[in-house]
Design a protein around this motif. Sequence first.
Motif, PDB file in Angstrom:
ATOM      1  N   PHE A 119       0.805  -1.222   0.000  1.00 34.13           N
ATOM      2  CA  PHE A 119       0.000   0.000   0.000  1.00 34.13           C
ATOM      3  C   PHE A 119       0.839   1.274   0.000  1.00 34.13           C
ATOM      4  CE2 PHE A 119      -2.949  -3.068   2.150  1.00 34.13           C
ATOM      5  CZ  PHE A 119      -3.784  -3.226   1.044  1.00 34.13           C
ATOM      6  N   VAL A 120       2.140   1.116  -0.173  1.00 30.57           N
ATOM      7  CA  VAL A 120       3.015   2.295  -0.215  1.00 30.57           C
ATOM      8  C   VAL A 120       3.056   2.829  -1.646  1.00 30.57           C
ATOM      9  CG1 VAL A 120       5.344   3.175   0.215  1.00 30.57           C
ATOM     10  CG2 VAL A 120       4.397   1.361   1.682  1.00 30.57           C
ATOM     11  N   ASP A 121       2.865   4.153  -1.786  1.00 26.76           N
ATOM     12  CA  ASP A 121       2.891   4.759  -3.123  1.00 26.76           C
ATOM     13  C   ASP A 121       4.246   4.553  -3.776  1.00 26.76           C
ATOM     14  OD1 ASP A 121       0.315   5.663  -3.001  1.00 26.76           O
ATOM     15  OD2 ASP A 121       0.860   7.670  -2.309  1.00 26.76           O
ATOM     16  N   ARG A 122       4.193   4.330  -5.077  1.00 30.79           N
ATOM     17  CA  ARG A 122       5.387   4.055  -5.847  1.00 30.79           C
ATOM     18  C   ARG A 122       5.517   5.146  -6.901  1.00 30.79           C
ATOM     19  NH1 ARG A 122       8.428  -0.937  -6.574  1.00 30.79           N
ATOM     20  NH2 ARG A 122       7.503  -1.636  -4.631  1.00 30.79           N
ATOM     21  N   LYS A 123       6.645   5.766  -6.938  1.00 29.77           N
ATOM     22  CA  LYS A 123       6.850   6.886  -7.852  1.00 29.77           C
ATOM     23  C   LYS A 123       7.961   6.545  -8.843  1.00 29.77           C
ATOM     24  CE  LYS A 123       9.451  10.971  -7.091  1.00 29.77           C
ATOM     25  NZ  LYS A 123       9.922  11.959  -6.135  1.00 29.77           N
ATOM     26  N   PHE A 124       7.708   6.837 -10.102  1.00 31.10           N
ATOM     27  CA  PHE A 124       8.739   6.660 -11.127  1.00 31.10           C
ATOM     28  C   PHE A 124       9.171   8.052 -11.570  1.00 31.10           C
ATOM     29  CE2 PHE A 124       8.698   2.127 -12.246  1.00 31.10           C
ATOM     30  CZ  PHE A 124       7.625   1.712 -11.479  1.00 31.10           C
TER      31      PHE A 124
END
Length: 147
Positions: A119-124
């Motif tokens: 549930f942790v946001d993932r940023k590219f």
Amino acid sequence: MAATDTDTSIRSSCHCGAITVTAPRLPEYINVCQCTICRRYGAAWGYYHADEVKIETKPNAVTKQYVWGDRDLSFNFCDNCGCVCYWWPTRPPPVCTFDEGEYLMGLNTNNVNPEILRFVDRKFEYSQMVVPLRSKDTAHPDDAAKY
Ligand SMILES: [Zn+2]
């Protein structure tokens, strides 16, 4: 140590278990950094204050380091299994443009049980890729990367 409902710590481990990094909480987000080195590593960083984390190595474990460019930080990996475990600042803050003067380190969350991070946001961060790779604004002049 068994995890409990109140235990929010996360533990990362290289594949062979020689190097473990423990942090007291989930990262605020995960950065799948697209810079020239992180893209090659396939690393997905969670950021922590350097004094928040505990790094443990088994006896006879060897931590190898890669330092390049402006030498602000070292990438640390296991000499046995090759996993990239963490980056660490090589001098006092400010180290990175995003750290706002804080003494941050990066933990490779790919070495953490993925169920814990679901549930942790993932940023590219692709901003480096919409400009020429050799742009003076996005590439370090000492970048060793060759494409
Ligand atoms: Zn290892």
